[in-house]
Design a protein around this motif. Sequence first.
Motif, PDB file in Angstrom:
ATOM      1  N   GLU A 100      40.499  37.682  38.373  1.00 50.19           N
ATOM      2  CA  GLU A 100      40.209  36.604  37.420  1.00 50.19           C
ATOM      3  C   GLU A 100      38.726  36.262  37.383  1.00 50.19           C
ATOM      4  O   GLU A 100      38.189  35.920  36.337  1.00 50.19           O
ATOM      5  CB  GLU A 100      41.030  35.349  37.738  1.00 50.19           C
ATOM      6  CG  GLU A 100      42.473  35.458  37.318  1.00 50.19           C
ATOM      7  CD  GLU A 100      42.678  35.742  35.836  1.00 50.19           C
ATOM      8  OE1 GLU A 100      41.965  35.164  34.983  1.00 50.19           O
ATOM      9  OE2 GLU A 100      43.560  36.548  35.519  1.00 50.19           O
ATOM     10  N   LYS A 101      38.055  36.394  38.514  1.00 50.47           N
ATOM     11  CA  LYS A 101      36.604  36.179  38.549  1.00 50.47           C
ATOM     12  C   LYS A 101      35.919  37.199  37.636  1.00 50.47           C
ATOM     13  O   LYS A 101      35.031  36.849  36.855  1.00 50.47           O
ATOM     14  CB  LYS A 101      36.097  36.289  39.986  1.00 50.47           C
ATOM     15  CG  LYS A 101      34.668  35.902  40.169  1.00 50.47           C
ATOM     16  CD  LYS A 101      34.308  35.925  41.652  1.00 50.47           C
ATOM     17  CE  LYS A 101      32.957  35.259  41.824  1.00 50.47           C
ATOM     18  NZ  LYS A 101      32.880  34.465  43.024  1.00 50.47           N
TER      19      LYS A 101
ATOM     20  N   GLU B   9      41.268  31.532  38.753  1.00 47.47           N
ATOM     21  CA  GLU B   9      40.453  32.026  39.862  1.00 47.47           C
ATOM     22  C   GLU B   9      40.325  30.963  40.951  1.00 47.47           C
ATOM     23  O   GLU B   9      40.456  31.258  42.140  1.00 47.47           O
ATOM     24  CB  GLU B   9      39.071  32.430  39.341  1.00 47.47           C
ATOM     25  CG  GLU B   9      38.135  32.919  40.427  1.00 47.47           C
ATOM     26  CD  GLU B   9      36.732  32.349  40.314  1.00 47.47           C
ATOM     27  OE1 GLU B   9      36.091  32.247  41.364  1.00 47.47           O
ATOM     28  OE2 GLU B   9      36.294  31.998  39.206  1.00 47.47           O
TER      29      GLU B   9
ATOM     30  N   GLN C 112      40.847  28.996  31.281  1.00 47.70           N
ATOM     31  CA  GLN C 112      42.083  29.330  32.008  1.00 47.70           C
ATOM     32  C   GLN C 112      41.789  30.339  33.120  1.00 47.70           C
ATOM     33  O   GLN C 112      42.313  30.222  34.231  1.00 47.70           O
ATOM     34  CB  GLN C 112      43.147  29.886  31.064  1.00 47.70           C
ATOM     35  CG  GLN C 112      43.746  28.871  30.129  1.00 47.70           C
ATOM     36  CD  GLN C 112      44.617  27.826  30.812  1.00 47.70           C
ATOM     37  OE1 GLN C 112      44.945  27.922  31.987  1.00 47.70           O
ATOM     38  NE2 GLN C 112      45.001  26.814  30.053  1.00 47.70           N
ATOM     39  N   ALA C 113      40.963  31.341  32.821  1.00 55.55           N
ATOM     40  CA  ALA C 113      40.598  32.335  33.835  1.00 55.55           C
ATOM     41  C   ALA C 113      39.863  31.662  34.994  1.00 55.55           C
ATOM     42  O   ALA C 113      40.120  31.967  36.165  1.00 55.55           O
ATOM     43  CB  ALA C 113      39.732  33.443  33.222  1.00 55.55           C
ATOM     44  N   HIS C 114      38.988  30.730  34.674  1.00 56.02           N
ATOM     45  CA  HIS C 114      38.255  29.996  35.707  1.00 56.02           C
ATOM     46  C   HIS C 114      39.205  29.174  36.567  1.00 56.02           C
ATOM     47  O   HIS C 114      39.118  29.194  37.804  1.00 56.02           O
ATOM     48  CB  HIS C 114      37.202  29.098  35.048  1.00 56.02           C
ATOM     49  CG  HIS C 114      36.372  28.337  36.018  1.00 56.02           C
ATOM     50  ND1 HIS C 114      35.401  28.915  36.782  1.00 56.02           N
ATOM     51  CD2 HIS C 114      36.388  27.019  36.357  1.00 56.02           C
ATOM     52  CE1 HIS C 114      34.845  27.999  37.556  1.00 56.02           C
ATOM     53  NE2 HIS C 114      35.424  26.845  37.323  1.00 56.02           N
TER      54      HIS C 114
ATOM     55  N   GLU D  11      36.810  36.440  33.926  1.00 51.92           N
ATOM     56  CA  GLU D  11      36.038  35.301  33.434  1.00 51.92           C
ATOM     57  C   GLU D  11      34.612  35.722  33.090  1.00 51.92           C
ATOM     58  O   GLU D  11      34.088  35.371  32.033  1.00 51.92           O
ATOM     59  CB  GLU D  11      36.023  34.187  34.482  1.00 51.92           C
ATOM     60  CG  GLU D  11      35.194  32.990  34.064  1.00 51.92           C
ATOM     61  CD  GLU D  11      35.014  31.962  35.158  1.00 51.92           C
ATOM     62  OE1 GLU D  11      34.377  30.936  34.870  1.00 51.92           O
ATOM     63  OE2 GLU D  11      35.480  32.171  36.302  1.00 51.92           O
ATOM     64  N   LYS D  12      33.980  36.492  33.963  1.00 53.87           N
ATOM     65  CA  LYS D  12      32.600  36.939  33.730  1.00 53.87           C
ATOM     66  C   LYS D  12      32.516  37.814  32.485  1.00 53.87           C
ATOM     67  O   LYS D  12      31.630  37.626  31.647  1.00 53.87           O
ATOM     68  CB  LYS D  12      32.105  37.723  34.963  1.00 53.87           C
ATOM     69  CG  LYS D  12      30.804  38.457  34.779  1.00 53.87           C
ATOM     70  CD  LYS D  12      29.623  37.594  35.083  1.00 53.87           C
ATOM     71  CE  LYS D  12      28.322  38.371  35.110  1.00 53.87           C
ATOM     72  NZ  LYS D  12      27.660  38.470  33.852  1.00 53.87           N
TER      73      LYS D  12
ATOM     74  N   ALA E 171      33.089  35.610  29.415  1.00 52.23           N
ATOM     75  CA  ALA E 171      31.937  34.736  29.183  1.00 52.23           C
ATOM     76  C   ALA E 171      30.775  35.530  28.585  1.00 52.23           C
ATOM     77  O   ALA E 171      30.088  35.045  27.669  1.00 52.23           O
ATOM     78  CB  ALA E 171      31.519  34.052  30.473  1.00 52.23           C
TER      79      ALA E 171
ATOM     80  N   ILE F 136      38.738  31.519  28.663  1.00 54.38           N
ATOM     81  CA  ILE F 136      37.745  31.585  29.745  1.00 54.38           C
ATOM     82  C   ILE F 136      37.990  30.445  30.734  1.00 54.38           C
ATOM     83  O   ILE F 136      37.947  30.636  31.951  1.00 54.38           O
ATOM     84  CB  ILE F 136      36.311  31.562  29.186  1.00 54.38           C
ATOM     85  CG1 ILE F 136      36.054  32.827  28.355  1.00 54.38           C
ATOM     86  CG2 ILE F 136      35.287  31.405  30.311  1.00 54.38           C
ATOM     87  CD1 ILE F 136      34.812  32.769  27.497  1.00 54.38           C
TER      88      ILE F 136
END
Length: 158
Positions: free
Chosen positions: A49-50, A23, A18-20, A53-54, A57, A16
Amino acid sequence: MERERTAWENALNELIAQAHACERTYGTLIQSDRYPTWQAYFKKRHFEEKDFEKILADEYHAITQNEIPNSIQTDTPIFESVEKQLLEKNLSDREVNVLLTANEQDLVLHYQNLLAFNNLPKTTSALLQSQAEDLNNTIQSLKMEYNTKYKTGTIKTQ
């Protein structure tokens, strides 16, 4: 068993983060005008990626009943070097393609490492597989574009 659960929860938390970071990097690159031919790609990946991430999460919260902190960060962001190189150097489109391909592959490795845990919930595993497949499709598109434009065979990544 509890130790493995903690390990994959930590690995999911890291993914997560890394995705943030990814993004944020693509968001910065969107604002830069250094690589106009790559703007559509940067926008696509930023919003992808946004979303990733969501979704991750939300899954983390469903599994652990804990929220991901708003200030989530990783100690080793994969795309930090991408941002630095793209903003500080004057790379050719070919070099940008190779750099992005290599880093997208590193991100997929995080997914594969997480999917290697045996006790992942089925829904988590399905979400991870779906996102990893989307990233693999992105990588294949980058490779096809590279081969089409430069006709030099397969991409050699680090």
